[in-house]
Design a protein around this motif. Sequence first.
Motif, PDB file in Angstrom:
ATOM      1  N   TRP A 138      41.370  42.243  51.091  1.00 52.41           N
ATOM      2  CA  TRP A 138      42.136  41.757  52.096  1.00 52.41           C
ATOM      3  C   TRP A 138      41.892  40.657  52.578  1.00 52.41           C
ATOM      4  O   TRP A 138      43.146  39.489  53.222  1.00 52.41           O
ATOM      5  CB  TRP A 138      42.541  42.044  53.712  1.00 52.41           C
ATOM      6  CG  TRP A 138      42.080  43.645  53.599  1.00 52.41           C
ATOM      7  CD1 TRP A 138      41.118  44.400  53.745  1.00 52.41           C
ATOM      8  CD2 TRP A 138      42.011  45.172  52.128  1.00 52.41           C
ATOM      9  NE1 TRP A 138      40.659  45.699  53.474  1.00 52.41           N
ATOM     10  CE2 TRP A 138      41.990  45.773  52.566  1.00 52.41           C
ATOM     11  CE3 TRP A 138      43.069  44.940  50.791  1.00 52.41           C
ATOM     12  CZ2 TRP A 138      41.812  47.507  52.142  1.00 52.41           C
ATOM     13  CZ3 TRP A 138      43.431  46.100  50.193  1.00 52.41           C
ATOM     14  CH2 TRP A 138      42.974  47.430  50.893  1.00 52.41           C
ATOM     15  N   ARG A 139      40.667  39.529  52.667  1.00 52.99           N
ATOM     16  CA  ARG A 139      40.655  38.441  53.061  1.00 52.99           C
ATOM     17  C   ARG A 139      40.384  37.258  51.796  1.00 52.99           C
ATOM     18  O   ARG A 139      39.771  35.772  52.264  1.00 52.99           O
ATOM     19  CB  ARG A 139      38.893  38.552  53.737  1.00 52.99           C
ATOM     20  CG  ARG A 139      38.842  39.222  54.862  1.00 52.99           C
ATOM     21  CD  ARG A 139      37.194  40.080  55.232  1.00 52.99           C
ATOM     22  NE  ARG A 139      37.234  38.196  55.436  1.00 52.99           N
ATOM     23  CZ  ARG A 139      35.732  38.524  54.556  1.00 52.99           C
ATOM     24  NH1 ARG A 139      35.501  39.093  54.550  1.00 52.99           N
ATOM     25  NH2 ARG A 139      35.383  37.060  55.287  1.00 52.99           N
ATOM     26  N   ILE A 140      40.307  37.293  50.793  1.00 53.15           N
ATOM     27  CA  ILE A 140      40.666  36.321  49.497  1.00 53.15           C
ATOM     28  C   ILE A 140      42.660  35.414  49.314  1.00 53.15           C
ATOM     29  O   ILE A 140      42.533  36.520  49.862  1.00 53.15           O
ATOM     30  CB  ILE A 140      40.877  37.152  48.358  1.00 53.15           C
ATOM     31  CG1 ILE A 140      38.881  37.952  47.964  1.00 53.15           C
ATOM     32  CG2 ILE A 140      40.451  35.580  47.425  1.00 53.15           C
ATOM     33  CD1 ILE A 140      39.094  38.218  47.026  1.00 53.15           C
ATOM     34  N   PRO A 141      42.443  34.231  49.949  1.00 54.27           N
ATOM     35  CA  PRO A 141      43.122  33.433  51.151  1.00 54.27           C
ATOM     36  C   PRO A 141      44.434  33.896  49.809  1.00 54.27           C
ATOM     37  O   PRO A 141      45.984  34.243  50.248  1.00 54.27           O
ATOM     38  CB  PRO A 141      43.042  32.597  51.308  1.00 54.27           C
ATOM     39  CG  PRO A 141      40.987  31.980  50.329  1.00 54.27           C
ATOM     40  CD  PRO A 141      41.402  33.537  50.388  1.00 54.27           C
ATOM     41  N   GLN A 142      44.533  33.258  48.252  1.00 52.65           N
ATOM     42  CA  GLN A 142      45.382  33.693  47.793  1.00 52.65           C
ATOM     43  C   GLN A 142      45.430  34.914  46.502  1.00 52.65           C
ATOM     44  O   GLN A 142      46.363  34.749  45.551  1.00 52.65           O
ATOM     45  CB  GLN A 142      44.993  32.272  46.297  1.00 52.65           C
ATOM     46  CG  GLN A 142      45.321  30.990  48.098  1.00 52.65           C
ATOM     47  CD  GLN A 142      46.674  30.768  48.451  1.00 52.65           C
ATOM     48  OE1 GLN A 142      47.290  31.038  47.816  1.00 52.65           O
ATOM     49  NE2 GLN A 142      46.432  30.186  49.573  1.00 52.65           N
ATOM     50  N   LEU A 143      45.084  35.845  46.528  1.00 53.93           N
ATOM     51  CA  LEU A 143      44.997  37.221  45.918  1.00 53.93           C
ATOM     52  C   LEU A 143      46.157  37.347  45.406  1.00 53.93           C
ATOM     53  O   LEU A 143      46.682  38.560  47.198  1.00 53.93           O
ATOM     54  CB  LEU A 143      43.721  38.243  46.098  1.00 53.93           C
ATOM     55  CG  LEU A 143      43.633  39.135  45.127  1.00 53.93           C
ATOM     56  CD1 LEU A 143      42.576  38.522  44.538  1.00 53.93           C
ATOM     57  CD2 LEU A 143      42.853  40.037  45.551  1.00 53.93           C
ATOM     58  N   LYS A 144      46.792  37.659  44.417  1.00 54.31           N
ATOM     59  CA  LYS A 144      47.467  38.336  44.378  1.00 54.31           C
ATOM     60  C   LYS A 144      48.344  39.462  43.795  1.00 54.31           C
ATOM     61  O   LYS A 144      48.903  40.178  44.251  1.00 54.31           O
ATOM     62  CB  LYS A 144      48.948  37.060  43.063  1.00 54.31           C
ATOM     63  CG  LYS A 144      49.225  35.771  44.003  1.00 54.31           C
ATOM     64  CD  LYS A 144      50.045  34.847  43.596  1.00 54.31           C
ATOM     65  CE  LYS A 144      50.517  33.544  44.000  1.00 54.31           C
ATOM     66  NZ  LYS A 144      49.579  33.355  44.615  1.00 54.31           N
ATOM     67  N   ARG A 145      47.373  39.058  42.939  1.00 53.01           N
ATOM     68  CA  ARG A 145      46.799  40.922  41.726  1.00 53.01           C
ATOM     69  C   ARG A 145      45.985  41.220  42.106  1.00 53.01           C
ATOM     70  O   ARG A 145      44.896  41.174  41.425  1.00 53.01           O
ATOM     71  CB  ARG A 145      47.243  40.672  40.189  1.00 53.01           C
ATOM     72  CG  ARG A 145      48.704  39.858  39.703  1.00 53.01           C
ATOM     73  CD  ARG A 145      49.236  39.398  38.800  1.00 53.01           C
ATOM     74  NE  ARG A 145      49.199  40.738  38.103  1.00 53.01           N
ATOM     75  CZ  ARG A 145      50.303  41.722  37.922  1.00 53.01           C
ATOM     76  NH1 ARG A 145      51.279  40.965  38.496  1.00 53.01           N
ATOM     77  NH2 ARG A 145      50.098  42.504  37.305  1.00 53.01           N
ATOM     78  N   LEU A 146      45.274  42.408  41.800  1.00 59.02           N
ATOM     79  CA  LEU A 146      44.453  43.896  42.657  1.00 59.02           C
ATOM     80  C   LEU A 146      43.920  44.707  41.209  1.00 59.02           C
ATOM     81  O   LEU A 146      45.521  46.193  42.322  1.00 59.02           O
ATOM     82  CB  LEU A 146      43.950  43.903  44.103  1.00 59.02           C
ATOM     83  CG  LEU A 146      42.584  44.719  44.356  1.00 59.02           C
ATOM     84  CD1 LEU A 146      41.889  43.748  44.005  1.00 59.02           C
ATOM     85  CD2 LEU A 146      42.798  45.493  46.005  1.00 59.02           C
TER      86      LEU A 146
END
Length: 208
Positions: A138-146
């Motif tokens: 939740w804290r990775i600022p640009q993460l779009k796809r998990l």
Amino acid sequence: MRPPYKEEVQQISQEQGERNVAMAVCVQLAGRAIIRVVSRCEEAQDNCNLDLSECQLMQIPDAVYHLMRHTELKRCDLSGNVITKIPAKFAVKFSLITELNLSHNQMSKLPEELAELQALERLDISHNTFIALPPVAWRIPQLKRLLANNNFIIDVDVERLRHAPALELVDLQANPLPPRLHDLLQNLTGIRIELSPRQIEDWEDLNV
């Protein structure tokens, strides 16, 4: 103490010989793995795409950080190994990556330092041993796809997931999610959540 019989000596000699052969094979395989890692690091120096998949790695060798110290990596693929954890320094050394593939390993948690990967947009942790969706996601600022399918996940902080800064898609298929959590995730708006069909509990089976 009686001297060993001739047969015993032959057996010991044969066992030692087999051990020596096995050791030689292991050394040969290890040598090939090292050569493969070095070769792929050299390729990454040209294309900024480090592919260490299927390299029999139990961890990321320190030599990799040394070889890549002058390269601004964009993608890193560590899939298909037996890695159990990612060290905190990974985020410092490879701070500019946009894609990280950790699938098909033996990981159950991620270091909080991954939140420092300011450019990371795609993270694949599928086919590991996670029992909870790692909070650092939740804290990775640009993460779009998990991608977290095919784990053992039974716990997801839905509220924090809802407020993740950039998440667009989370794949949670093939996880043993409890029915109530499955329902909460299915009704979540703003993020596309991919789920396997919910397991019917015994008390819900009207045919019983």
